[in-house]
Design an enzyme around this catalytic site. Structure first.
Site, PDB file in Angstrom:
ATOM      1  N   HIS A   1     -19.244  52.406  33.238  1.00 30.06           N
ATOM      2  CA  HIS A   1     -19.706  51.383  34.177  1.00 30.06           C
ATOM      3  C   HIS A   1     -19.772  51.929  35.606  1.00 30.06           C
ATOM      4  O   HIS A   1     -20.713  51.637  36.337  1.00 30.06           O
ATOM      5  CB  HIS A   1     -18.786  50.157  34.128  1.00 30.06           C
ATOM      6  CG  HIS A   1     -19.127  49.210  33.030  1.00 30.06           C
ATOM      7  ND1 HIS A   1     -18.884  49.487  31.709  1.00 30.06           N
ATOM      8  CD2 HIS A   1     -19.710  47.985  33.071  1.00 30.06           C
ATOM      9  CE1 HIS A   1     -19.297  48.465  30.976  1.00 30.06           C
ATOM     10  NE2 HIS A   1     -19.803  47.549  31.783  1.00 30.06           N
TER      11      HIS A   1
ATOM     12  N   LYS B   1     -12.425  41.611  24.804  1.00 31.61           N
ATOM     13  CA  LYS B   1     -11.304  40.715  24.544  1.00 31.61           C
ATOM     14  C   LYS B   1     -10.688  40.313  25.879  1.00 31.61           C
ATOM     15  O   LYS B   1     -10.808  41.022  26.873  1.00 31.61           O
ATOM     16  CB  LYS B   1     -10.273  41.358  23.615  1.00 31.61           C
ATOM     17  CG  LYS B   1      -9.532  42.536  24.197  1.00 31.61           C
ATOM     18  CD  LYS B   1      -8.521  43.076  23.197  1.00 31.61           C
ATOM     19  CE  LYS B   1      -7.777  44.258  23.823  1.00 31.61           C
ATOM     20  NZ  LYS B   1      -6.829  44.857  22.911  1.00 31.61           N
TER      21      LYS B   1
END
Length: 187
Positions: free
Chosen positions: A39, A104
């Site tokens: 990222h 998650k």
């Protein structure tokens, strides 16, 4: 019997808008992978005007760092990683057309607002079910940042990848809904 919504990537606004927090889905098609280091590099590419390694529009990004495949396997364990570590980057990618992320844990208010504004969702994959999830992955190809090892960006072809909608385009949050139900006194 649990009802699943079958999704085929890439996704569009009308499909995304129909999903509600708590919906159980099975995803088929392409998922792209990425974690923290990938990222950071994507953001650097965006900031310098470079072309991303894949067309982000309509795509899903799975926060995973799969383990190496054993002989005869396509991939090793491929369970989700904690999503909030990508929250700094997610709003920019969502604004660019990313339709969903899979991981998650909860998301920041900034990410939830970006999802509402730009029509995207957040799916939870079941932590602890990495070997089961790996069975839904039919092919894997590293497409960027190979030097990052498990954090390289991969293009994964999946079939019936199981997930649950946590955050929808209306601002609903399954984790908050669950807490509210739990905290309600029994009448």
């Amino acid at each position: 019997m649990t009802e699943y919504i079958n999704l085929k990537t890439p996704l569009n606004d009308s499909t995304i808008e129909k999903l509600k927090a708590g919906d159980k889905v099975r995803i088929s098609g392409v998922l792209y992978t990425g974690r923290d280091a990938a990222h950071k590099r994507l953001m650097e590419m965006i900031e310098t005007g470079k072309k991303l390694p894949f067309n982000i529009e309509g795509q899903l990004l799975y926060y995973v760092g799969p383990t190496p495949a054993k002989p005869g396997q396509i991939i090793g364990s491929a369970g989700p990683t904690t999503s909030y570590r990508m929250d700094t980057y997610a709003p920019t990618l969502i604004k660019m057309g990313l339709k969903g992320t899979i991981g998650k844990g909860g998301r920041s208010e900034e990410v939830k607002e970006a999802m509402k504004m730009h029509k995207a969702v957040y799916f939870a994959a079941v932590g602890g079910a990495a070997a089961l999830i790996a069975k839904t992955i039919k092919s894997v190809e590293i497409i960027a940042f190979e030097d990052l090892g498990t954090e390289a960006i991969r293009k994964m072809q999946v079939e019936n990848f199981p997930a649950i909608v946590v955050n929808d385009t209306k601002g609903n949050d399954l984790y908050n809904i669950g807490r509210e139900k739990y905290n309600k006194p029994n009448v």
